[in-house]
Design a protein around this motif. Sequence first.
Motif, PDB file in Angstrom:
ATOM      1  N   GLY A  63       0.799  -1.212   0.000  1.00  0.00           N
ATOM      2  CA  GLY A  63       0.000   0.000   0.000  1.00  0.00           C
ATOM      3  C   GLY A  63       0.831   1.261   0.000  1.00  0.00           C
ATOM      4  N   ASN A  64       2.004   1.210  -0.619  1.00  0.00           N
ATOM      5  CA  ASN A  64       2.924   2.345  -0.648  1.00  0.00           C
ATOM      6  C   ASN A  64       3.011   2.882  -2.077  1.00  0.00           C
ATOM      7  OD1 ASN A  64       5.023   4.154  -0.562  1.00  0.00           O
ATOM      8  ND2 ASN A  64       6.594   2.655  -0.043  1.00  0.00           N
ATOM      9  N   PRO A  65       2.346   4.016  -2.374  1.00  0.00           N
ATOM     10  CA  PRO A  65       2.344   4.538  -3.743  1.00  0.00           C
ATOM     11  C   PRO A  65       3.431   5.573  -4.018  1.00  0.00           C
ATOM     12  CG  PRO A  65       0.781   5.782  -2.453  1.00  0.00           C
ATOM     13  CD  PRO A  65       1.473   4.803  -1.490  1.00  0.00           C
ATOM     14  N   SER A  66       4.412   5.678  -3.137  1.00  0.00           N
ATOM     15  CA  SER A  66       5.373   6.794  -3.215  1.00  0.00           C
ATOM     16  C   SER A  66       6.219   6.771  -4.479  1.00  0.00           C
ATOM     17  CB  SER A  66       6.283   6.791  -1.984  1.00  0.00           C
ATOM     18  OG  SER A  66       7.029   5.588  -1.903  1.00  0.00           O
ATOM     19  N   GLY A  67       6.258   5.651  -5.182  1.00  0.00           N
ATOM     20  CA  GLY A  67       7.039   5.585  -6.414  1.00  0.00           C
ATOM     21  C   GLY A  67       6.357   6.226  -7.601  1.00  0.00           C
ATOM     22  N   PHE A  68       5.129   6.674  -7.434  1.00  0.00           N
ATOM     23  CA  PHE A  68       4.384   7.302  -8.527  1.00  0.00           C
ATOM     24  C   PHE A  68       4.334   8.815  -8.330  1.00  0.00           C
ATOM     25  CE2 PHE A  68       2.826   2.959  -8.440  1.00  0.00           C
ATOM     26  CZ  PHE A  68       2.770   2.624  -9.785  1.00  0.00           C
ATOM     27  N   SER A  69       4.117   9.527  -9.441  1.00  0.00           N
ATOM     28  CA  SER A  69       4.055  10.988  -9.382  1.00  0.00           C
ATOM     29  C   SER A  69       2.731  11.485  -8.826  1.00  0.00           C
ATOM     30  CB  SER A  69       4.268  11.579 -10.785  1.00  0.00           C
ATOM     31  OG  SER A  69       5.538  11.220 -11.287  1.00  0.00           O
ATOM     32  N   ASN A  70       1.640  10.820  -9.205  1.00  0.00           N
ATOM     33  CA  ASN A  70       0.306  11.255  -8.799  1.00  0.00           C
ATOM     34  C   ASN A  70      -0.301  10.226  -7.853  1.00  0.00           C
ATOM     35  OD1 ASN A  70       0.348  13.513 -10.656  1.00  0.00           O
ATOM     36  ND2 ASN A  70      -0.002  12.023 -12.283  1.00  0.00           N
ATOM     37  N   ILE A  71      -0.523  10.612  -6.627  1.00  0.00           N
ATOM     38  CA  ILE A  71      -1.025   9.672  -5.635  1.00  0.00           C
ATOM     39  C   ILE A  71      -2.250  10.240  -4.924  1.00  0.00           C
ATOM     40  CG2 ILE A  71       1.296   8.759  -5.262  1.00  0.00           C
ATOM     41  CD1 ILE A  71       1.322  10.166  -2.553  1.00  0.00           C
ATOM     42  N   PHE A  72      -3.021   9.339  -4.334  1.00  0.00           N
ATOM     43  CA  PHE A  72      -4.096   9.721  -3.406  1.00  0.00           C
ATOM     44  C   PHE A  72      -3.879   8.921  -2.140  1.00  0.00           C
ATOM     45  CE2 PHE A  72      -5.593   6.627  -6.526  1.00  0.00           C
ATOM     46  CZ  PHE A  72      -6.065   5.584  -5.746  1.00  0.00           C
ATOM     47  N   ASN A  73      -3.808   9.589  -1.011  1.00  0.00           N
ATOM     48  CA  ASN A  73      -3.453   8.882   0.225  1.00  0.00           C
ATOM     49  C   ASN A  73      -4.133   9.426   1.479  1.00  0.00           C
ATOM     50  OD1 ASN A  73      -2.083  11.283   0.491  1.00  0.00           O
ATOM     51  ND2 ASN A  73      -0.067  10.358   0.872  1.00  0.00           N
ATOM     52  N   ILE A  74      -4.932  10.470   1.338  1.00  0.00           N
ATOM     53  CA  ILE A  74      -5.597  11.044   2.516  1.00  0.00           C
ATOM     54  C   ILE A  74      -7.101  10.796   2.413  1.00  0.00           C
ATOM     55  CG2 ILE A  74      -6.067  13.136   3.837  1.00  0.00           C
ATOM     56  CD1 ILE A  74      -3.442  14.271   2.828  1.00  0.00           C
ATOM     57  N   PRO A  75      -7.661  10.005   3.310  1.00  0.00           N
ATOM     58  CA  PRO A  75      -9.119   9.784   3.277  1.00  0.00           C
ATOM     59  C   PRO A  75      -9.870  11.105   3.390  1.00  0.00           C
ATOM     60  CG  PRO A  75      -8.033   8.219   4.760  1.00  0.00           C
ATOM     61  CD  PRO A  75      -7.001   9.236   4.380  1.00  0.00           C
ATOM     62  N   VAL A  76     -11.001  11.166   2.732  1.00  0.00           N
ATOM     63  CA  VAL A  76     -11.835  12.361   2.791  1.00  0.00           C
ATOM     64  C   VAL A  76     -12.197  12.661   4.242  1.00  0.00           C
ATOM     65  CG1 VAL A  76     -14.054  13.360   2.146  1.00  0.00           C
ATOM     66  CG2 VAL A  76     -12.754  12.006   0.477  1.00  0.00           C
ATOM     67  N   GLY A  77     -11.920  13.883   4.681  1.00  0.00           N
ATOM     68  CA  GLY A  77     -12.222  14.300   6.045  1.00  0.00           C
ATOM     69  C   GLY A  77     -11.118  14.018   7.034  1.00  0.00           C
ATOM     70  N   ALA A  78     -10.055  13.314   6.599  1.00  0.00           N
ATOM     71  CA  ALA A  78      -8.939  13.001   7.505  1.00  0.00           C
ATOM     72  C   ALA A  78      -7.878  14.090   7.414  1.00  0.00           C
ATOM     73  CB  ALA A  78      -8.342  11.649   7.173  1.00  0.00           C
ATOM     74  N   SER A  79      -7.019  14.113   8.418  1.00  0.00           N
ATOM     75  CA  SER A  79      -5.971  15.135   8.464  1.00  0.00           C
ATOM     76  C   SER A  79      -4.633  14.629   7.946  1.00  0.00           C
ATOM     77  CB  SER A  79      -5.792  15.639   9.898  1.00  0.00           C
ATOM     78  OG  SER A  79      -5.462  14.562  10.762  1.00  0.00           O
ATOM     79  N   GLY A  80      -4.531  13.324   7.683  1.00  0.00           N
ATOM     80  CA  GLY A  80      -3.269  12.771   7.218  1.00  0.00           C
ATOM     81  C   GLY A  80      -3.484  11.491   6.448  1.00  0.00           C
ATOM     82  N   PRO A  81      -2.406  10.955   5.876  1.00  0.00           N
ATOM     83  CA  PRO A  81      -2.502   9.747   5.057  1.00  0.00           C
ATOM     84  C   PRO A  81      -2.982   8.537   5.852  1.00  0.00           C
ATOM     85  CG  PRO A  81      -0.417  10.877   4.686  1.00  0.00           C
ATOM     86  CD  PRO A  81      -1.032  11.504   5.901  1.00  0.00           C
ATOM     87  N   GLY A  82      -3.613   7.606   5.154  1.00  0.00           N
ATOM     88  CA  GLY A  82      -4.052   6.367   5.777  1.00  0.00           C
ATOM     89  C   GLY A  82      -4.933   5.571   4.845  1.00  0.00           C
ATOM     90  N   PRO A  83      -5.269   4.339   5.204  1.00  0.00           N
ATOM     91  CA  PRO A  83      -6.170   3.522   4.399  1.00  0.00           C
ATOM     92  C   PRO A  83      -7.615   3.986   4.579  1.00  0.00           C
ATOM     93  CG  PRO A  83      -5.605   2.368   6.404  1.00  0.00           C
ATOM     94  CD  PRO A  83      -4.795   3.633   6.407  1.00  0.00           C
TER      95      PRO A  83
END
Length: 415
Positions: free
Chosen positions: A280-300
């Motif tokens: 679940g680590n998308p850091s190798g890509f240029s365009n990522i989505f990682n912050i749940p709607v309404g959350a303050s930081g990255p997560g599933p």
Amino acid sequence: MKANLMLRFLALSTVFGLVSCSDDDDSSQGPLSGNFVVTIENVFESKEYFDNGTTGFIMPGDSESFSFDAGEGHYLSFATMLVQSNDLFYGFDEMGIPLYDENGNALTGDITAMVSLWDAGTEVNEEPGVGPNQAPRQTGPDTGADENETVKRITEVNDGFAYPNVSDVIKVTLAYDGGTEFTATIENVSGSASITTPLAPGVWVVNGAEQTPLFTVDNTASEGLERIAEDGDNSILDADLTLESGLVSPFAPGAYEINNAVFVIGESATEALEALAEDGNPSGFSNIFNIPVGASGPGPIFPGESYSFEFTASEGDVLSFATMLVQSNDWFIGTNDIELFNNGIPTTGDITNRLELFDAGTEVDEYAGAGNNQPPRQNGADTGAEENATVGVEETAGAHVPLIADMVRVTITAN
């Protein structure tokens, strides 16, 4: 008059873009473009437990086995009635028994010592093997006097009756079949006990730590447990457990591309895709989505939660994206071929039917939701056995894995 009307029409047409003020044709304006928002929603139905099943009627000298998959952190619980009683049943402690030790070793062998005889507290006890309101002699189900007590070990109930030792009536063994599979065997050994008795149809469930799926000590028994303990009727509790058991998975942060593919079917996964699909680590890509709607930081995202990402695209552009199914080794849900315009009209609406479940081909698959090399249970990133295959559609996920539409919903809106 006609000349004035024509001038007014041309002025209004220019404002609303109906005609061009240029001598050039429409193609000089370039392709259509617009802003798009993609929303990825986790629509898994929440479940309390991982798996469940039933056991049948076991006569003295007979046995029954059942197999199941479980991972570290999973427990096994079961209940089966002592038929020559009013409301007694055999089972483990209220939370069940852990199937792996702290070192990850599977529990195996004779586990009868972990079994207790329990009183459901729902019907007044009579002398075992003799009582007229016990299953072999009662005129119908639920005929004894109500007790209005709570679930307790029979050793803590002072009813004045003698009961056979647990090991004189029932034997329970557990075999580890490899991977994540176990086989439990319940044997009726009461042939030479002080009371010879059948074991009635029961239930089993694979639950998590700190859960009490069948009963809670010193609490009132559920209707389902009462029916098992008094009459050997497992239908109610089986239905309740089936409704509350099944695979549930988060989705991990993912990646998207416009006109580039996040993955290519039939080719080996890139390092970036491997990290996304396994951990679940998308850091190798240029365009990522990682912050749940309404959350303050990255997560599933868990059931009921969503990701959202926005981009600008032009006619002819194509969207590709992928997000990991966390309860797997290297599976992801995504697509490569969402055209963002169709005959000049922006693509909008639900595109879930365009998605597929893919296998990155980088890590050997384990049973979804139980594998000890899957993120919820693995010791660290990239810990599973390497698969050395190519990216492809996952076609053998297993019957316990829901349809895509029951796992995720993806929509596009155009601004």
